[in-house]
Write an enzyme that holds these catalytic residues in place. Structure first.
Site, PDB file in Angstrom:
ATOM      1  N   THR A 103       0.994  -1.011   0.015  1.00  0.00           N
ATOM      2  CA  THR A 103      -0.144   0.071  -0.069  1.00  0.00           C
ATOM      3  C   THR A 103       0.782   1.266  -0.115  1.00  0.00           C
ATOM      4  O   THR A 103       2.053   1.460   0.562  1.00  0.00           O
ATOM      5  CB  THR A 103      -1.090   0.079   1.120  1.00  0.00           C
ATOM      6  OG1 THR A 103      -1.756   1.088   1.220  1.00  0.00           O
ATOM      7  CG2 THR A 103      -0.151   0.122   2.607  1.00  0.00           C
ATOM      8  N   ARG A 104       0.258   2.336  -0.549  1.00  0.00           N
ATOM      9  CA  ARG A 104       0.871   3.532  -0.254  1.00  0.00           C
ATOM     10  C   ARG A 104       0.166   4.448   0.349  1.00  0.00           C
ATOM     11  O   ARG A 104       0.494   5.802   0.639  1.00  0.00           O
ATOM     12  CB  ARG A 104       1.192   4.118  -2.041  1.00  0.00           C
ATOM     13  CG  ARG A 104      -0.146   4.809  -2.567  1.00  0.00           C
ATOM     14  CD  ARG A 104       0.295   5.463  -3.951  1.00  0.00           C
ATOM     15  NE  ARG A 104      -0.888   6.180  -4.270  1.00  0.00           N
ATOM     16  CZ  ARG A 104      -2.079   5.637  -5.085  1.00  0.00           C
ATOM     17  NH1 ARG A 104      -1.955   4.326  -5.100  1.00  0.00           N
ATOM     18  NH2 ARG A 104      -2.916   6.474  -5.256  1.00  0.00           N
ATOM     19  N   HIS A 129      -6.527   1.271   6.384  1.00  0.00           N
ATOM     20  CA  HIS A 129      -7.751   1.699   7.022  1.00  0.00           C
ATOM     21  C   HIS A 129      -8.415   0.370   7.274  1.00  0.00           C
ATOM     22  O   HIS A 129      -7.682  -0.680   7.034  1.00  0.00           O
ATOM     23  CB  HIS A 129      -8.632   2.676   6.031  1.00  0.00           C
ATOM     24  CG  HIS A 129      -8.775   2.295   4.492  1.00  0.00           C
ATOM     25  ND1 HIS A 129      -9.192   1.117   4.259  1.00  0.00           N
ATOM     26  CD2 HIS A 129      -8.116   3.065   3.497  1.00  0.00           C
ATOM     27  CE1 HIS A 129      -9.025   0.963   2.773  1.00  0.00           C
ATOM     28  NE2 HIS A 129      -8.297   1.857   2.483  1.00  0.00           N
ATOM     29  N   HIS A 157      -8.419  -2.493   4.613  1.00  0.00           N
ATOM     30  CA  HIS A 157      -7.226  -3.051   4.522  1.00  0.00           C
ATOM     31  C   HIS A 157      -7.021  -4.078   5.412  1.00  0.00           C
ATOM     32  O   HIS A 157      -6.366  -5.356   5.394  1.00  0.00           O
ATOM     33  CB  HIS A 157      -5.951  -2.022   4.713  1.00  0.00           C
ATOM     34  CG  HIS A 157      -5.803  -0.932   3.544  1.00  0.00           C
ATOM     35  ND1 HIS A 157      -5.410   0.263   3.865  1.00  0.00           N
ATOM     36  CD2 HIS A 157      -5.978  -1.142   2.190  1.00  0.00           C
ATOM     37  CE1 HIS A 157      -5.228   0.862   2.552  1.00  0.00           C
ATOM     38  NE2 HIS A 157      -5.712  -0.091   1.534  1.00  0.00           N
ATOM     39  N   ARG A 191      -9.060  -4.226  -4.507  1.00  0.00           N
ATOM     40  CA  ARG A 191      -9.476  -3.090  -5.446  1.00  0.00           C
ATOM     41  C   ARG A 191      -8.771  -1.987  -6.057  1.00  0.00           C
ATOM     42  O   ARG A 191      -8.026  -1.544  -5.076  1.00  0.00           O
ATOM     43  CB  ARG A 191     -10.826  -2.279  -4.744  1.00  0.00           C
ATOM     44  CG  ARG A 191     -11.397  -1.064  -5.431  1.00  0.00           C
ATOM     45  CD  ARG A 191     -12.376  -0.528  -4.366  1.00  0.00           C
ATOM     46  NE  ARG A 191     -12.781   0.877  -4.962  1.00  0.00           N
ATOM     47  CZ  ARG A 191     -12.001   2.088  -4.637  1.00  0.00           C
ATOM     48  NH1 ARG A 191     -10.774   1.953  -4.126  1.00  0.00           N
ATOM     49  NH2 ARG A 191     -12.323   3.118  -5.263  1.00  0.00           N
TER      50      ARG A 191
END
Length: 399
Positions: free
Chosen positions: A208-209, A213, A216, A302
């Protein structure tokens, strides 16, 4: 004497999932090589790298980009852009190139050595220049990013870089501790050893960048139910200016691990590479990187590595069907868009929730950033309270 290709080190892998291409590349100079390079420093032509090129140099050197041993030649570049394969047929989806101006290229001689400096002018690496070639920027943009729109951050980088690519094997003079996250700087050889020490036969990687949340967390824990370990691997290389800074994102991960994850089944480490925002192609790229780190599985959710509306919601999952499982060599774990279900009061997807659309609170890193910029605190359905508080503090939002 210059220690050339005969001095290259390739660590042969004996256990677990093989690195991409079968060998874990090591292009970090030995002390003897470094001494030779430093003795030539003042006499070598120089190329100053931007931050993305520095990240690429590091990833090549530590084996994160195995089987690459340097910046791509024209044969590899052309086939990667057109077919997502290296010249020898190995799957590879993102061009790894070093681009310079025509003036700089003209001053360099093929077959010679080039000194590579970081943005501050420090000598950090050497390029064995094997080839100089021009390339079609629009072709690269359309094939890799599926658009030639200059507003796309990846396309913008391509259009702003020089018109000539320099190809050749590289050497990193020394592996320096990361200036901000030295304790989380775990390179592929080390992560593989850690997995072995823990007895993990199956490991799922997560990229992730964005600040983490609840969506995730949900898909990470769903994946962790089926494997031995979770390798949290947030990207800390160059990102867009409006992305949440890496130090904030890392602190959010630390908070979550302290409070909500099993300590013995998760490893947090940094991914030094730069973000491309290439959507589907970058999903393949990210999976291959985690394969090199020793992961057997990789989460694809997604709009993986997407930006704006350039890619379809699940295009990054569909692209894996273009290759055989053997060619990729790491198992993608694909998840639908997770949301907070107000009916069941928990995270879910359409596969597990009986809710109607109006009973779903959809989460995204973009929404979190927008809320913070408006001075709003993300609600518990979006972020764990401790994470929301950290984000608010970092973004100077009053709680």
């Amino acid at each position: 004497m210059y220690l050339g290709k005969q001095g290259a080190k390739l660590s042969y892998y004996r256990e677990g999932i093989p690195p991409h291409g079968g060998q874990l590349v090591n292009r970090i100079a030995t002390p003897e090589q470094k001494e030779v390079f430093l003795s030539k420093a003042e006499f070598l032509p120089r190329v100053q790298l931007d931050q993305r090129a520095v990240s690429d140099l590091e990833m090549i050197a530590i084996g994160g980009f195995s089987p690459l041993t340097g910046f791509m030649n024209q044969q590899d570049y052309d086939r990667v852009v057109a077919e997502m394969r290296l010249a020898n047929g190995t799957v590879w989806s993102i061009p790894i190139t070093l681009s310079v101006s025509a003036e700089v290229a003209a001053s360099l001689t093929e077959g010679g050595l080039v000194r590579l400096d970081n943005p501050e002018g420090r000598f950090i690496g050497v390029l064995e220049l094997s080839q100089k070639y021009r390339y079609d920027k629009k072709r690269e943009a359309i094939n890799v990013y599926r658009t030639d729109d200059e507003k796309h951050p990846g396309v913008q980088v391509v259009y702003n870089q020089g018109p000539v690519n320099l190809a050749g094997d590289v050497w990193l003079l020394e592996r320096d501790p990361h200036p901000y996250f030295p304790t989380y700087q775990i390179d592929p050889a080390e992560s593989r050893q850690l997995f072995k020490q823990k007895g993990w036969k199956t490991v799922v990687g997560f990229q992730t960048r964005n600040p983490i949340h609840r969506a995730h967390e949900y898909i990470q824990k769903c994946a962790l139910e089926t494997v031995d370990g979770l390798f949290l691997h947030p990207l800390v290389g160059a990102t867009k200016d409006d992305d949440i800074p890496a130090d904030v994102r890392m602190r959010c991960y630390e908070i979550l691990l302290e409070n909500y994850y099993p300590q013995d089944r998760v490893i947090l480490a940094i991914n030094p590479s730069a973000m491309r925002y290439a959507g589907p192609r970058e999903a393949i790229f990210h999976a291959l990187i985690r394969k090199n780190y020793g992961c057997t599985h990789f989460i694809v959710g997604r709009d993986h590595a997407g930006v704006g509306d350039y890619y379809g919601t699940y295009d990054a999952q569909y692209i894996f069907a273009e290759f055989t499982p053997e060619e990729i060599g790491i198992t993608p774990m694909m998840f639908e868009h997770a949301f907070y279900c107000t009916r069941t009061k928990q995270m879910a997807t359409t596969k597990t929730s009986p809710s109607k659309p109006e009973e779903r609170i959809h989460l995204s890193g973009t929404k979190v950033r927008e809320m913070l910029r408006r001075g709003e605190l993300p609600p518990p359905e979006f972020s764990r309270p401790e994470v929301a508080a950290e984000l608010a503090r970092a973004m100077k939002v009053s709680v």
